[in-house]
Design a protein around this motif. Structure first.
Motif, PDB file in Angstrom:
ATOM      1  N   THR A  53      66.306  39.173  37.819  1.00  0.00           N
ATOM      2  CA  THR A  53      65.677  37.955  38.341  1.00  0.00           C
ATOM      3  C   THR A  53      65.695  37.899  39.855  1.00  0.00           C
ATOM      4  O   THR A  53      64.904  37.164  40.463  1.00  0.00           O
ATOM      5  N   ALA A 124      66.829  29.196  38.566  1.00  0.00           N
ATOM      6  CA  ALA A 124      66.808  29.786  37.230  1.00  0.00           C
ATOM      7  C   ALA A 124      67.156  28.728  36.191  1.00  0.00           C
ATOM      8  O   ALA A 124      67.923  27.800  36.463  1.00  0.00           O
ATOM      9  N   ASN A 150      59.281  30.377  42.554  1.00  0.00           N
ATOM     10  CA  ASN A 150      59.683  31.771  42.287  1.00  0.00           C
ATOM     11  C   ASN A 150      60.823  31.833  41.265  1.00  0.00           C
ATOM     12  O   ASN A 150      61.568  32.810  41.212  1.00  0.00           O
ATOM     13  N   SER A 152      63.137  31.726  37.635  1.00  0.00           N
ATOM     14  CA  SER A 152      63.251  32.644  36.507  1.00  0.00           C
ATOM     15  C   SER A 152      63.854  31.955  35.288  1.00  0.00           C
ATOM     16  O   SER A 152      64.658  31.027  35.414  1.00  0.00           O
ATOM     17  N   ILE A 154      66.257  32.782  32.026  1.00  0.00           N
ATOM     18  CA  ILE A 154      67.249  33.733  31.528  1.00  0.00           C
ATOM     19  C   ILE A 154      67.679  33.284  30.142  1.00  0.00           C
ATOM     20  O   ILE A 154      68.223  32.192  29.977  1.00  0.00           O
ATOM     21  N   PHE A 211      54.932  31.308  31.703  1.00  0.00           N
ATOM     22  CA  PHE A 211      55.852  32.357  32.129  1.00  0.00           C
ATOM     23  C   PHE A 211      55.175  33.720  32.037  1.00  0.00           C
ATOM     24  O   PHE A 211      54.176  33.895  31.324  1.00  0.00           O
ATOM     25  N   ASP A 213      55.928  38.351  32.757  1.00  0.00           N
ATOM     26  CA  ASP A 213      56.824  39.479  33.059  1.00  0.00           C
ATOM     27  C   ASP A 213      58.135  39.422  32.270  1.00  0.00           C
ATOM     28  O   ASP A 213      59.233  39.505  32.832  1.00  0.00           O
ATOM     29  N   VAL A 277      64.649  38.054  30.463  1.00  0.00           N
ATOM     30  CA  VAL A 277      64.279  37.316  31.669  1.00  0.00           C
ATOM     31  C   VAL A 277      62.765  37.264  31.766  1.00  0.00           C
ATOM     32  O   VAL A 277      62.056  38.181  31.326  1.00  0.00           O
ATOM     33  N   GLN A 279      59.543  35.353  34.497  1.00  0.00           N
ATOM     34  CA  GLN A 279      59.280  34.641  35.750  1.00  0.00           C
ATOM     35  C   GLN A 279      58.330  33.467  35.489  1.00  0.00           C
ATOM     36  O   GLN A 279      57.453  33.544  34.642  1.00  0.00           O
TER      37      GLN A 279
END
Length: 283
Positions: A53, A124, A150, A152, A154, A211, A213, A277, A279
């Motif tokens: 991340t 995150a 930016n 993430s 998890i 979301f 990737d 994870v 992004q």
């Protein structure tokens, strides 16, 4: 498609079979046992989550369903600030004790659904074996809205630890006699099935359009339990929690007898630990 359907059935069973009030307190009666014996997340996967991340050292993490703080402590050790949501008051108290050494960790006794959104605040959003308890229409949208541009997602997972095939086979007759409502497919779900289920949950986040990737990694972890601790671990699992007390006591007494005969003193088990994870996707 079959895996996707099974995941949807698994998640919908939780969110449709139990009201929000019931879900809040589901683990309260086993909070201390959960804290004591549930498997931990390997440091290697925690480190990989941070690497994948690329969250900065001063990051702020929102954790959904922190329980007694099993994953929370691992991220707090790395210096992150954390806001952790947990509906069970008993689990919150344990999390506060476990995280007492980390002043930048805040534990809030609430559900993700009821939590007052702090938009665009977090680097995150973390959920450790908990995201399936969140109402689907909430889990994607609200997670995305909580993240910075930016940010993430998890997801951490630990599967139930299982003995080897020989021991599992020896226990089959006990289950058939004392707990036929817990079939073998539930007790000892294949690792490949767990992996497929986790992948489908991650894919659902991508399918939300919020979301992108998605990346996944996993490890097989081996552990040693005393027989008492292994049974205590089982008592924190939903299929066993659904049994009435008399049935569960009879089941555990007979499991103990078989295990003491074939694996006296301690029991070797293994479980799958995984990290996913993704992004945030901003238009």
């Amino acid at each position: 498609m079959q895996d996707s359907d099974s995941v949807k059935a698994w998640c919908s069973e939780i969110t449709t079979s139990y009201t929000l009030e019931q879900r809040k307190q589901w683990y309260s009666v086993v909070a201390h046992a959960y804290n004591q014996v549930r498997p931990r997340y390997p440091q290697k996967l925690i480190d990989r989550a941070v690497e994948l991340t690329q969250i900065p050292p001063q990051a702020t993490i929102l954790e959904i369903g922190c329980g007694p703080g099993i994953a929370t402590v691992e991220f707090a050790k790395l210096g992150f600030s954390m806001v952790c949501l947990e509906p069970s008051q008993e689990a919150c108290q344990l999390a506060q004790i476990n995280c007492a050494a980390y002043p930048n960790v805040k534990i809030i006794n609430t559900t993700f659904e009821e939590w007052q959104l702090e938009p665009n605040k977090f680097n995150a959003v973390l959920a450790a074996t908990s995201i399936h308890w969140i109402t689907p229409e909430v889990r994607y949208q609200k997670s995305a809205e909580a993240l910075q541009d930016n940010g993430s997602l998890i997801l951490l997972w630990n599967t139930p630890p299982h003995p080897n095939d020989e021991i599992c086979h020896l226990l089959d007759e006990v289950y058939q006699t004392y707990a036929p409502s817990i079939p073998k497919s539930v007790r000892y779900q294949a690792r490949e099935t767990h992996q497929a289920n986790f992948q489908e949950i991650g894919q659902d986040f991508l399918n939300s359009g919020l979301f992108q990737d998605l990346r996944s990694e996993h490890l097989v972890c081996e552990t040693t339990h005393s027989i008492d601790d292994y049974l205590l671990l089982l008592s924190t699992m939903s299929p066993y929690m659904k049994l009435d007390l008399q049935q569960r006591d009879a089941l555990f007494a007979n499991l103990t007898e078989v295990l003491e005969r074939h694996s006296p003193g301690s029991l070797q088990t293994a479980y799958l630990s995984a990290v996913q994870v993704a992004q945030i996707k901003r238009n």
